[in-house]
Design a protein around this motif. Structure first.
Motif, short mmCIF file in Angstrom:
data_model
loop_
_atom_site.label_atom_id
_atom_site.label_comp_id
_atom_site.label_asym_id
_atom_site.label_seq_id
_atom_site.Cartn_x
_atom_site.Cartn_y
_atom_site.Cartn_z
N VAL A 1 2.10 16.45 4.41
CA VAL A 1 0.98 16.09 3.54
C VAL A 1 -0.02 17.23 3.47
CG1 VAL A 1 1.29 13.64 4.06
CG2 VAL A 1 -0.32 14.97 5.39
N ALA A 2 -0.69 17.31 2.34
CA ALA A 2 -1.80 18.25 2.15
C ALA A 2 -2.57 17.77 0.93
CB ALA A 2 -1.30 19.68 1.95
N GLY A 3 -3.88 17.94 0.96
CA GLY A 3 -4.71 17.42 -0.12
C GLY A 3 -4.94 15.93 0.06
N GLU A 4 -5.11 15.24 -1.07
CA GLU A 4 -5.45 13.82 -1.03
C GLU A 4 -4.35 12.95 -1.60
OE1 GLU A 4 -9.12 13.36 -3.17
OE2 GLU A 4 -10.28 14.29 -1.57
N PHE A 5 -4.16 11.79 -0.99
CA PHE A 5 -3.28 10.75 -1.52
C PHE A 5 -4.14 9.86 -2.41
CE2 PHE A 5 -0.14 7.20 -0.95
CZ PHE A 5 0.98 7.91 -1.34
N VAL A 6 -3.62 8.73 -2.86
CA VAL A 6 -4.38 7.79 -3.68
C VAL A 6 -4.91 6.65 -2.83
CG1 VAL A 6 -3.15 8.27 -5.83
CG2 VAL A 6 -2.30 6.49 -4.31
N TRP A 7 -6.04 6.08 -3.26
CA TRP A 7 -6.52 4.85 -2.63
C TRP A 7 -5.51 3.76 -2.94
CZ3 TRP A 7 -10.31 4.33 0.78
CH2 TRP A 7 -11.31 5.31 0.83
N HIS A 8 -5.13 3.00 -1.92
CA HIS A 8 -4.17 1.92 -2.10
C HIS A 8 -4.26 0.97 -0.91
CE1 HIS A 8 -2.01 4.62 0.58
NE2 HIS A 8 -1.20 3.62 0.90
N SER A 9 -3.58 -0.15 -1.00
CA SER A 9 -3.49 -1.07 0.13
C SER A 9 -2.09 -1.68 0.16
CB SER A 9 -4.56 -2.16 0.04
OG SER A 9 -4.34 -2.98 -1.09
N HIS A 10 -1.77 -2.26 1.30
CA HIS A 10 -0.52 -2.99 1.48
C HIS A 10 -0.92 -4.40 1.90
CE1 HIS A 10 1.73 0.81 1.44
NE2 HIS A 10 0.76 1.28 2.21
N ASP A 11 -0.76 -5.35 0.99
CA ASP A 11 -1.22 -6.71 1.24
C ASP A 11 -0.46 -7.43 2.34
OD1 ASP A 11 -3.20 -6.51 -0.67
OD2 ASP A 11 -1.96 -7.38 -2.26
N ASN A 12 0.81 -7.04 2.58
CA ASN A 12 1.64 -7.82 3.50
C ASN A 12 2.03 -7.11 4.77
OD1 ASN A 12 1.78 -10.09 1.72
ND2 ASN A 12 3.13 -8.88 0.44
#
Length: 130
Positions: A37-48
């Motif tokens: 990884v390098a830089g930024e990923f996206v905002w996200h969530s995992h509901d389960n």
């Protein structure tokens, strides 16, 4: 699944793509994934499901957003952190990092985020390790 030991450094050396996890093995119904990884990923969530991170090299930051607000946790090499299910998060690394994650097989790396994925991110449930 291999019945031989897996050298994580060799596995990490087998690919260059960033934010594109490789499945190194499985434990019950969970994938053990590695990624560069390098830089930024996206905002996200995992509901389960919760998401487990182990930093193998470098340093990883994880932005977190929940009902109590927003904060950042910093994980140096050798550190682990679990993002609880349903918590919005955004991993990032200024200098680059190699990480290991545990996620249920079939879990999308972008969680609930299916639109406006930047070009530097591959939305996937994990790629087979070559």
């Amino acid at each position: 699944m291999s019945d031989e030991p897996i050298d994580l450094q060799a596995a990490l050396g087998a690919f260059d793509a960033l934010w594109s996890p490789r499945i190194v093995t499985q434990v019950n119904d969970y994938d053990v994934r590695i990624a560069k990884v390098a830089g930024e990923f996206v905002w996200h969530s995992h509901d389960n499901t919760d998401e487990f991170f182990l930093v193998l090299e470098g340093e990883l930051g994880i932005g977190l957003r929940d009902a109590s607000g927003e904060r950042v946790v910093t994980l140096p090499r050798g550190s682990v952190f679990v993002v609880p299910r349903g918590v919005e998060h955004r991993p990032f690394s200024t200098g680059g990092a190699s990480i290991l994650m545990f996620e249920p097989t079939g879990t999308s790396n972008v969680g609930d985020r299916h639109d406006r994925i930047p070009d530097h991110i591959t939305a996937t449930t994990g790629h087979a390790l070559a």
